[in-house]
Design a protein around this motif. Structure first.
Motif, PDB file in Angstrom:
ATOM      1  N   ALA A 145     -19.288  28.513  27.349  1.00 17.50           N
ATOM      2  CA  ALA A 145     -20.192  28.318  28.482  1.00 17.50           C
ATOM      3  C   ALA A 145     -20.397  26.835  28.775  1.00 17.50           C
ATOM      4  O   ALA A 145     -20.395  26.408  29.936  1.00 17.50           O
ATOM      5  CB  ALA A 145     -21.526  29.002  28.193  1.00 17.50           C
ATOM      6  N   THR A 190     -14.443  29.796  36.460  1.00 18.19           N
ATOM      7  CA  THR A 190     -15.048  31.088  36.109  1.00 18.19           C
ATOM      8  C   THR A 190     -14.824  31.379  34.623  1.00 18.19           C
ATOM      9  O   THR A 190     -13.928  30.825  33.993  1.00 18.19           O
ATOM     10  CB  THR A 190     -14.451  32.249  36.927  1.00 18.19           C
ATOM     11  N   ILE A 191     -15.665  32.269  34.113  1.00 14.02           N
ATOM     12  CA  ILE A 191     -15.475  32.816  32.770  1.00 14.02           C
ATOM     13  C   ILE A 191     -15.173  34.301  32.947  1.00 14.02           C
ATOM     14  O   ILE A 191     -15.912  35.012  33.632  1.00 14.02           O
ATOM     15  CB  ILE A 191     -16.728  32.628  31.899  1.00 14.02           C
ATOM     16  N   PRO A 193     -14.739  37.797  30.906  1.00 15.12           N
ATOM     17  CA  PRO A 193     -14.862  38.494  29.617  1.00 15.12           C
ATOM     18  C   PRO A 193     -13.684  39.441  29.400  1.00 15.12           C
ATOM     19  O   PRO A 193     -13.217  40.094  30.336  1.00 15.12           O
ATOM     20  CB  PRO A 193     -16.170  39.268  29.756  1.00 15.12           C
ATOM     21  N   ILE A 248     -17.473  35.785  35.702  1.00 13.99           N
ATOM     22  CA  ILE A 248     -18.792  35.149  35.778  1.00 13.99           C
ATOM     23  C   ILE A 248     -18.599  33.822  36.501  1.00 13.99           C
ATOM     24  O   ILE A 248     -17.875  32.937  36.021  1.00 13.99           O
ATOM     25  CB  ILE A 248     -19.377  34.917  34.375  1.00 13.99           C
ATOM     26  N   VAL A 283     -25.721  32.167  29.539  1.00 22.29           N
ATOM     27  CA  VAL A 283     -24.363  32.569  29.913  1.00 22.29           C
ATOM     28  C   VAL A 283     -23.696  33.298  28.756  1.00 22.29           C
ATOM     29  O   VAL A 283     -23.023  34.317  28.938  1.00 22.29           O
ATOM     30  CB  VAL A 283     -23.531  31.338  30.335  1.00 22.29           C
ATOM     31  N   ARG A 286     -24.761  36.793  28.442  1.00 20.39           N
ATOM     32  CA  ARG A 286     -24.154  37.593  29.509  1.00 20.39           C
ATOM     33  C   ARG A 286     -22.716  37.956  29.175  1.00 20.39           C
ATOM     34  O   ARG A 286     -22.309  39.102  29.324  1.00 20.39           O
ATOM     35  CB  ARG A 286     -24.215  36.829  30.834  1.00 20.39           C
ATOM     36  N   TYR A 287     -21.934  36.975  28.702  1.00 18.22           N
ATOM     37  CA  TYR A 287     -20.538  37.333  28.443  1.00 18.22           C
ATOM     38  C   TYR A 287     -20.365  38.140  27.161  1.00 18.22           C
ATOM     39  O   TYR A 287     -19.431  38.932  27.049  1.00 18.22           O
ATOM     40  CB  TYR A 287     -19.584  36.135  28.526  1.00 18.22           C
ATOM     41  N   ALA A 290     -20.955  41.569  28.297  1.00 18.88           N
ATOM     42  CA  ALA A 290     -19.803  42.020  29.092  1.00 18.88           C
ATOM     43  C   ALA A 290     -18.608  42.359  28.203  1.00 18.88           C
ATOM     44  O   ALA A 290     -17.935  43.377  28.414  1.00 18.88           O
ATOM     45  CB  ALA A 290     -19.421  40.944  30.104  1.00 18.88           C
ATOM     46  N   ILE A 291     -18.332  41.520  27.212  1.00 21.79           N
ATOM     47  CA  ILE A 291     -17.191  41.760  26.315  1.00 21.79           C
ATOM     48  C   ILE A 291     -17.315  43.119  25.640  1.00 21.79           C
ATOM     49  O   ILE A 291     -16.374  43.928  25.630  1.00 21.79           O
ATOM     50  CB  ILE A 291     -17.082  40.653  25.243  1.00 21.79           C
TER      51      ILE A 291
END
Length: 714
Positions: A145, A190-191, A193, A248, A283, A286-287, A290-291
């Motif tokens: 992040a 962007t990131i 996941p 993201i 962040v 959040r990821y 998501a992962i």
């Protein structure tokens, strides 16, 4: 980075992946945006570090580089990592290299937020993401992040400078190590996941371990474990589902005050660094969510989770399987609250096999593993669970060998909706569970009939109301009978027999075969495996209501019941009225000969044939289709061929009924079926009649009586 060496090594990795027996499925490619990306993913094996950069490169058209623990950069492995685009987490130029390559849109990066391989899959503790480690548990890293925030911040500062102070841009580009502003002015950072799920997870000695043992003396325990687990998965075959989640957009997390701060090159002020760290934590949460929301759920997740939640030490095997069947079926149907769960391909199919013959060995393979590792042991019809073996802390470097069942349960732990669902199923009383399964099966069969009618139309349009609906007649005995109609017909065909059996106290379920009770067009698109599954569904439903189940049917329905009895030893008995041994046993007035059928099918393939449907001389005009689809005939023939060798496996009592003047199916074919049946208790009843269906119409009374006596005798 040596780009030419990276590309050359990539070719070698492609060759290696082709030699592996792993079945790699990629999902969510549409979620990969253009522009610079940091891919954040879970880390379970060395496979991710070696194979994933190559996959990322193929999908994005850019090199995919990754980070790895500094402890791995020793000897030959360190040189290999350099070739495949892996850099050490201890490299002092690490952050600068990543940010520069993202800004210049030269490469994408793979970062593992867990920081190291999580072999135990234990990443949740007290409701928080916590990673087990020899030095103590820690939260996932925020590095991905922070790097993404920096790359996007510098990009936005460059764009602001270009608009307000163009003379500063050249110096900023030099400091950031970017050649031209055009490279920076593209897409934002962007990131994305990513989740990797392996199935099944097994460890065993393999050829890779044998070779390594000869080359390296006194191998560390960690290395032995990795070769046993990862080598077995690659060499013996494993399904690897790679799922890319929605990106993201890091620009959403930038504050205007950050962009307006003075540009200081690749560093930021202490105040901004503190703000960034707090934002990066959000962040990261959040990821991480998501992962793990992308975990591909499979049968073993359901089995292992159930064992963890079940409140008692002992459980009947049939109850264990019934509950997992119910869970798998509801998840497959997209039950409310579970519709977003990613499913392994085997969970997208009919799940009746779990309660019939387990032909895909989902239960058998899991139970074998659980018994080998001491998680459960058998005691007659019961399983005795060792609670400590499903919830105790695992050795970081032996967990995948010592207790993969707990590793599997840990992997499903972050899926909160799934955990709540499995817990609720584990706590249901047996009687209620049986009722829920039966009600679910009945509701689903009826819903599928209504859905098929909407899509293809139905005989109801001709005033034949409810003839195609599956039906349940409730009895007072603890024995149920599943009845299956003939080809081109529908459940109403066996209603007279069903009522006669119900009058004797038996439960009766009239099953509908897919493609029937709607239209010939519907039947033309069906496969015989759908008919097999439908009969299995009927058995599952009736076995939820009754302790003993008998199956029987007419024509194709009888053959399907014989096939089921050959595979499911729990069936009490089976009867078949007018079963054919092969397509040749059918009269050419009702079915074309095999040669004629092949000619028609070959013409269909070439687009020459007009005969997609053949006229059918109806046996029961108020029930049957008037058209016989050629594709349906082919499926019927292929089904009969597929079960020719199965009859010898039937050990239950069997009754075959046939008419000596049957105008549709030759008595010789039924006699051949009877001759191959392996049961010591079997009866062939040849009646003087010119009927095919036999269970309704002229002369049916004596047939119904014979079947009732057979069922009562069981």
């Amino acid at each position: 980075m040596n780009k030419s060496a990276y590309l050359t090594t990539g070719l070698a990795i492609k060759a290696l992946s082709r030699l592996s027996k792993a079945d790699i499925l990629v999902h969510g490619k549409e979620n990969i945006p253009p522009g610079p990306i940091i891919f954040v993913m879970n880390h379970f094996t060395r496979i991710e570090t070696i194979l994933l950069p190559n996959y990322i490169s193929d999908l994005t058209g850019k090199p995919g580089y990754s980070l790895a623990a500094a402890s791995l950069f020793k000897g030959g492995l360190g040189k290999f990592f350099d070739l495949v685009g892996v850099i050490s987490t201890a490299d002092p130029k690490r952050d600068a290299l990543i940010v520069q390559s993202l800004l210049g849109q030269q490469a994408n990066w793979i970062i593992f937020p867990e920081g190291s391989m999580v072999k135990t899959k234990k990443i949740v503790e007290g409701g928080k993401y916590m990673i087990a480690h020899p030095d103590g548990a820690h939260e996932p890293h925020t590095g991905a992040a922070v790097l993404a925030l920096k790359a996007e911040l510098f990009r936005r500062q460059l764009m602001k400078a270009r608009a307000e102070s163009p003379e500063k841009v050249g110096g900023m580009l030099d400091i950031l190590g970017v050649k031209t502003f055009h490279e920076v002015a593209g897409e934002p950072t962007t990131i994305v996941p990513v989740n990797l799920t392996y199935y099944p997870i097994r460890a065993a000695e393999n050829i890779a371990l044998s070779i390594a043992s000869k080359l390296v003396k006194d191998m560390p325990e960690r290395v032995i474990e990795e070769i046993m687990t990862e080598g077995t998965m690659l060499l013996s075959g494993v399904d690897l589902d790679i799922r890319f989640g929605p990106p993201i957009h890091i620009s959403e997390y930038l504050h205007d005050s950050w962009i307006n701060t003075e540009f200081n090159g690749l560093t930021v002020s202490p105040e901004l660094k503190k703000d960034m760290k707090a934002t990066a934590y959000s962040v990261m949460q959040r990821y991480m969510d998501a992962i793990y929301s992308l975990t591909t759920v499979n049968h073993e997740h359901l089995f292992a989770s159930f064992l963890r939640f079940y409140p008692f030490k002992r459980i009947l095997e049939r109850e264990f399987k019934r509950r997992v069947f119910y869970a798998a079926s509801l998840i497959s149907d997209g039950e409310k609250g579970l519709e977003t769960i990613a499913l392994h391909k085997s969970l997208k199919k009919n799940q009746a096999h779990l309660l019939t013959d387990d032909r895909y060995k989902k239960y058998k393979n899991f139970l074998k593993l659980a018994i080998e590792k001491g998680v459960v042991k058998r005691d007659g019809d019961y399983l005795i669970r060792d609670r400590a073996k499903i919830s105790a802390p695992l050795s970081l470097h032996r967990g995948r060998i010592n207790n993969p069942v707990e590793v599997i349960a840990n992997e499903a732990e972050p899926l909160k909706a799934l955990q709540s669902f499995m817990k609720s199923i584990a706590w249901q009383p047996n009687t209620l569970m049986s009722h829920l399964v039966a009600r679910y099966m009945l509701r689903r069969d009826k819903a599928r009939y209504e859905s098929d009618c909407k899509k293809y139309g139905s005989l109801e349009a001709e005033g034949k109301k409810k003839l195609g609906r599956p039906f349940l007649l409730r009895g007072y005995r603890n024995t149920g009978v599943v009845l299956v109609h003939s080809y081109l017909s529908q459940p109403r065909e066996v209603m007279a027999l069903a009522r006669a059996l119900r009058n004797k106290g038996f439960w009766v379920y009239g099953q509908r075969l897919p493609g029937h009770g709607t239209s010939a067009e519907d039947l033309a698109g069906r496969k015989y495996k759908e008919w097999i599954e439908a009969v299995e569904n009927g058995y599952v439903l009736m076995s939820s209501y009754c302790r003993e189940v008998v199956v029987g049917g007419v024509g194709l329905g009888g053959s399907l019941c014989l096939d089921l009895a050959a595979r499911v030893k729990g069936i009490k008995g089976v009867f078949a009225v007018s079963p054919a041994f092969s397509l040749k046993n059918y009269s050419t007035e009702f079915m074309p000969g095999r040669d004629v059928l092949n000619r028609i099918l070959n013409k269909l393939k070439r687009g020459e044939a007009q005969e997609k449907y053949l006229a059918f001389a109806q046996v029961n005009g108020h029930i049957n289709y008037v058209a016989n689809p050629v594709e349906g005939i082919r499926e019927l023939g292929e089904f009969l061929e597929s079960i020719e060798k199965s009859y010898t496996n039937i050990s239950q009592p069997v009754l075959i009924i046939q008419a000596d003047g049957n105008p549709v199916v030759s008595p010789k074919g039924s006699g051949k079926v009877f001759g191959r049946i392996g049961s010591s208790q079997k009866e062939f009843s040849l009646l003087s009649s010119d009927q095919h269906i036999l269970v309704n119409g002229k002369g049916s009374t004596r047939v119904l009586e014979k079947i009732i006596l057979f069922v009562q005798g069981l």
